[in-house]
Design an enzyme around this catalytic site. Structure first.
Site, PDB file in Angstrom:
ATOM      1  N   HIS A 220       0.880  -1.188   0.000  1.00  0.00           N
ATOM      2  CA  HIS A 220       0.000   0.000   0.000  1.00  0.00           C
ATOM      3  C   HIS A 220       0.912   1.232   0.000  1.00  0.00           C
ATOM      4  CE1 HIS A 220      -3.389   2.496   0.673  1.00  0.00           C
ATOM      5  NE2 HIS A 220      -3.748   2.151   1.899  1.00  0.00           N
ATOM      6  N   HIS A 259      -2.226  -2.295 -10.044  1.00  0.00           N
ATOM      7  CA  HIS A 259      -3.225  -1.717  -9.149  1.00  0.00           C
ATOM      8  C   HIS A 259      -4.438  -2.623  -9.125  1.00  0.00           C
ATOM      9  CE1 HIS A 259      -5.838   1.171  -7.214  1.00  0.00           C
ATOM     10  NE2 HIS A 259      -4.723   1.760  -6.837  1.00  0.00           N
ATOM     11  N   ASP A 310       2.537   5.700  -6.676  1.00  0.00           N
ATOM     12  CA  ASP A 310       3.748   5.574  -5.871  1.00  0.00           C
ATOM     13  C   ASP A 310       5.010   5.547  -6.725  1.00  0.00           C
ATOM     14  OD1 ASP A 310       2.665   5.370  -3.206  1.00  0.00           O
ATOM     15  OD2 ASP A 310       1.740   3.540  -3.936  1.00  0.00           O
TER      16      ASP A 310
HETATM   17  N1  COA Z   1       5.238  -6.438 -10.367  1.00  0.00           N
HETATM   18  C1  COA Z   1       5.214  -7.597 -11.039  1.00  0.00           C
HETATM   19  N2  COA Z   1       4.083  -8.291 -11.267  1.00  0.00           N
HETATM   20  C2  COA Z   1       2.944  -7.758 -10.790  1.00  0.00           C
HETATM   21  C3  COA Z   1       2.904  -6.552 -10.101  1.00  0.00           C
HETATM   22  C4  COA Z   1       4.100  -5.881  -9.909  1.00  0.00           C
HETATM   23  N3  COA Z   1       4.141  -4.723  -9.264  1.00  0.00           N
HETATM   24  N4  COA Z   1       1.627  -6.267  -9.781  1.00  0.00           N
HETATM   25  C5  COA Z   1       0.884  -7.279 -10.238  1.00  0.00           C
HETATM   26  N5  COA Z   1       1.683  -8.177 -10.858  1.00  0.00           N
HETATM   27  C6  COA Z   1       1.271  -9.411 -11.523  1.00  0.00           C
HETATM   28  C7  COA Z   1       1.093 -10.516 -10.506  1.00  0.00           C
HETATM   29  O1  COA Z   1       2.265 -11.233 -10.293  1.00  0.00           O
HETATM   30  C8  COA Z   1       0.021 -11.319 -11.177  1.00  0.00           C
HETATM   31  O2  COA Z   1       0.620 -12.065 -12.206  1.00  0.00           O
HETATM   32  P1  COA Z   1       0.295 -13.618 -12.400  1.00  0.00           P
HETATM   33  O3  COA Z   1      -1.187 -13.648 -12.677  1.00  0.00           O
HETATM   34  O4  COA Z   1       1.163 -14.011 -13.520  1.00  0.00           O
HETATM   35  O5  COA Z   1       0.642 -14.251 -11.070  1.00  0.00           O
HETATM   36  C9  COA Z   1      -0.867 -10.290 -11.842  1.00  0.00           C
HETATM   37  O6  COA Z   1      -0.020  -9.180 -12.095  1.00  0.00           O
HETATM   38  C10 COA Z   1      -2.048  -9.859 -10.992  1.00  0.00           C
HETATM   39  O7  COA Z   1      -1.562  -9.460  -9.718  1.00  0.00           O
HETATM   40  P2  COA Z   1      -2.391  -9.502  -8.359  1.00  0.00           P
HETATM   41  O8  COA Z   1      -1.460  -9.647  -7.224  1.00  0.00           O
HETATM   42  O9  COA Z   1      -3.502 -10.494  -8.473  1.00  0.00           O
HETATM   43  O10 COA Z   1      -3.036  -8.078  -8.361  1.00  0.00           O
HETATM   44  P3  COA Z   1      -3.625  -7.391  -7.079  1.00  0.00           P
HETATM   45  O11 COA Z   1      -4.817  -6.644  -7.532  1.00  0.00           O
HETATM   46  O12 COA Z   1      -3.832  -8.313  -5.938  1.00  0.00           O
HETATM   47  O13 COA Z   1      -2.416  -6.458  -6.659  1.00  0.00           O
HETATM   48  C11 COA Z   1      -1.095  -4.680  -6.037  1.00  0.00           C
HETATM   49  C12 COA Z   1      -2.433  -5.087  -6.641  1.00  0.00           C
HETATM   50  C13 COA Z   1      -1.056  -3.144  -6.001  1.00  0.00           C
HETATM   51  C14 COA Z   1      -0.992  -5.220  -4.608  1.00  0.00           C
HETATM   52  C15 COA Z   1       0.060  -5.233  -6.912  1.00  0.00           C
HETATM   53  O14 COA Z   1      -0.052  -4.733  -8.216  1.00  0.00           O
HETATM   54  C16 COA Z   1       1.427  -4.939  -6.308  1.00  0.00           C
HETATM   55  O15 COA Z   1       1.896  -5.695  -5.472  1.00  0.00           O
HETATM   56  N6  COA Z   1       2.087  -3.818  -6.759  1.00  0.00           N
HETATM   57  C17 COA Z   1       3.340  -3.423  -6.185  1.00  0.00           C
HETATM   58  C18 COA Z   1       3.123  -2.602  -4.923  1.00  0.00           C
HETATM   59  C19 COA Z   1       2.609  -1.232  -5.221  1.00  0.00           C
HETATM   60  O16 COA Z   1       3.072  -0.536  -6.096  1.00  0.00           O
HETATM   61  N7  COA Z   1       1.618  -0.808  -4.406  1.00  0.00           N
HETATM   62  C20 COA Z   1       1.024   0.511  -4.503  1.00  0.00           C
HETATM   63  C21 COA Z   1      -0.372   0.419  -5.007  1.00  0.00           C
HETATM   64  S1  COA Z   1      -1.034   2.058  -5.275  1.00  0.00           S
END
Ligand code: COA
Length: 374
Positions: A220, A259, A310
Site C-alpha cells: 500500500h 493496481h 507511488d
Molecule cells: N510487479 C510484477 N508483477 C505484478 C505486479 C508488480 N508490481 N503487480 C501485479 N503483478 C502481476 C502478478 O504477479 C500477477 O501475475 P500472475 O497472474 O502471472 O501471477 C498479476 O499481475 C495480478 O496481480 P495480483 O497480485 O492479483 O493483483 P492485485 O490486484 O492483488 O495487486 C497490487 C495489486 C497493487 C498489490 C500489486 O499490483 C502490487 O503488489 N504492486 C506493487 C506494490 C505497489 O506498487 N503498491 C502501490 C499500489 S497504489
C-alpha cells in the site's frame, strides 16, 4: 448462507459512499463529482480537503477560514512532544506517526468521539501530522526544534517542518499537487481499516490509528519508499533491462506497478510524471525521471503493467530533499483527509462492518488430556 469467497474482497461492493469514484477501466478518479485532473490543475490541497469533508468546494471566505483553522491547529500538546522525544531516534517514522496519533486522543477526548465534534478532530489531525513528523525528523537530523508556523499553506508548512527552510513556489506547488492526488482513493486498504474501526462506534483517532498501520505496508503506502530503493539499486539507465528482467524472472514484484482497481494507467501517475520532470528540470537533475521512464517502458513491455501513483511520488520528494523513510508518512499527511471524511460518512450512516469467513478447518475433534497428547 455465506456466498463465494472473494479473496482480498476483490470487486466486492462493501458500502455506498458519496466521496470518491474510481473508474478503473477509463483511468478516471473523481472526488465528490470533480475530476482529479481538474482539481490538480485548478485547486489547492486545502480546497480539496474542504471538498472531501463538506461535499462542496469552498467559496473564498470558507477557504480562508479553513486555512486559518488548520494554521492555528498545528501545535502539538507539550506532553505529547515529550513522549515523541522519548522514542528511539532510529524508529520507523510510520511507527512514530501511529504512536503519536494514538496518544493524541488521550489529550483531547472531547474531539475524538463520534458526533458533531468529529470534524474538529479531523481538522486537528490534518493540521498536526506535519508537526509530528517535523518534530521527530528534526531531532534525529540535528536540525533546530520546530516552532509551528502560520502563514504557510499545508504543502509549504510540511516542507518547512521537515527541511527547516521555506520552499519556493515550484516546490510548494509540486507538493500541493502530490497532496491533492493522495487525499482519497475510495475503499483502499487503509481507508477500509478506518471505516471498519469507526463502524464499531469507536472514535476518530482510533480509526486513523488503524489506517496508519494499514498504510505502512509495502503493498500500500510503503511502495513509494521501495521504488526509491529500486532506483538506487539500478543506478543508471543502461542497467534497467538487466535488473527488471532479473526481478521478473525471480517472480518478484516491481514496486510502483499494478493496481487492484486501475486496468489502465493510474491518472495520478500521469499527473505526477509531469511534476517529476518539472522538478527534475528545476533542480538540474533528470536522473530519477529518466530511470523511471525506462523502467516504465520495460515493465509495460514485459508484463503489460502500468505505473501507479507511488512510482513517481518518491522522485518528487527525493528531489526536494525529503528522506526516503518519510515518503509514506508524507502520504499519510494527505490521506488523513480521506480517512477522516470516510469516518464522518460512516458515523452518519453507521452499520457495523462485520463480514464472515468460510470455515475450512477440521471439525469434530475431541479434547485429549494434555498428558496424553503427542
Ligand atoms: N510487479 C510484477 N508483477 C505484478 C505486479 C508488480 N508490481 N503487480 C501485479 N503483478 C502481476 C502478478 O504477479 C500477477 O501475475 P500472475 O497472474 O502471472 O501471477 C498479476 O499481475 C495480478 O496481480 P495480483 O497480485 O492479483 O493483483 P492485485 O490486484 O492483488 O495487486 C497490487 C495489486 C497493487 C498489490 C500489486 O499490483 C502490487 O503488489 N504492486 C506493487 C506494490 C505497489 O506498487 N503498491 C502501490 C499500489 S497504489
Amino acid at each position: 448462507m455465506p456466498g463465494e469467497v472473494q479473496r482480498g474482497l476483490e470487486d466486492v461492493v462493501a458500502l455506498e459512499s458519496k466521496i470518491c469514484f474510481i473508474d478503473g477501466r477509463e483511468g478516471r478518479l473523481i472526488y465528490r463529482g470533480y475530476d482529479i485532473r481538474d482539481l490538480a490543475a485548478n485547486a489547492s490541497f486545502e480546497e480539496v480537503a474542504y471538498l472531501l469533508w463538506y461535499g462542496r468546494l469552498p467559496n473564498a471566505t470558507q477557504l480562508a477560514e479553513l486555512r486559518g483553522r488548520l494554521e492555528g491547529l498545528r501545535a502539538v500538546p507539550e506532553e505529547l512532544l515529550q513522549e515523541i522525544a522519548t522514542l528511539p531516534a532510529g524508529a520507523d517514522p510510520m511507527d512514530v506517526l501511529r504512536t503519536a496519533v494514538s496518544a493524541l486522543a488521550v489529550y483531547e477526548p472531547e474531539r475524538s468521539g463520534p458526533g458533531p465534534n468529529a470534524i474538529d478532530g479531523a481538522q486537528h489531525l490534518t493540521a498536526v501530522l506535519p508537526t509530528i513528523l517535523g518534530v521527530y525528523h528534526r531531532r534525529r537530523a540535528h536540525l533546530p526544534d520546530l516552532e509551528p508556523r502560520r502563514g504557510l499553506s499545508q504543502a509549504a508548512y510540511l516542507l518547512y517542518a521537515l527541511l527547516d527552510r521555506e520552499p519556493n513556489e515550484l516546490e510548494t506547488r509540486a507538493v500541493d499537487v502530490a497532496l491533492m492526488l493522495h487525499a482519497d482513493h475510495d475503499l483502499n486498504a487503509s481507508t477500509f481499516a478506518a471505516r471498519v474501526t469507526a463502524s464499531t462506534l469507536s472514535d476518530l483517532y482510533s480509526a486513523v490509528t488503524s489506517a496508519v498501520g494499514a498504510l505502512k505496508g509495502p503493498l500500500h503506502g510503503g511502495a513509494n519508499e521501495r521504488v526509491m530503493e529500486l532506483l538506487e539499486q539500478i543506478g543508471t539507465v543502461d542497467r534497467v533491462e538487466e535488473v527488471v528482467h532479473g526481478k521478473l524472472a525471480r517472480r518478484e514484484r516491481i514496486m510502483g506497478f499494478g493496481h487492484r482497481v486501475y486496468k489502465v494507467e493510474d491518472p495520478r501517475a500521469t499527473i505526477l510524471r509531469t511534476w517529476s520532470r518539472k522538478v527534475g528540470e528545476a533542480k538540474g537533475n533528470l536522473r530519477y525521471y529518466e530511470l523511471l521512464q525506462r523502467i516504465a517502458e520495460v515493465v509495460h513491455r514485459e508484463k503489460g503493467l502500468y505505473p501507479n501513483l507511488d512510482f513517481y511520488s518518491g522522485s518528487v520528494y527525493a528531489l526536494l530533499g525529503v528522506p526516503t523513510d518519510l515518503f509514506t508518512p508524507v502520504f499519510a499527511t494527505s490521506r488523513v483527509v480521506g480517512w477522516t471524511a470516510h469516518v464522518l460518512e460512516e458515523y452518519e450512516d453507521l452499520r457495523l462492518i462485520r463480514p464472515v469467513s468460510r470455515y475450512v478447518g477440521p471439525t469434530g475433534l475431541s479434547v485429549v488430556p494434555v498428558s496424553e497428547r503427542p
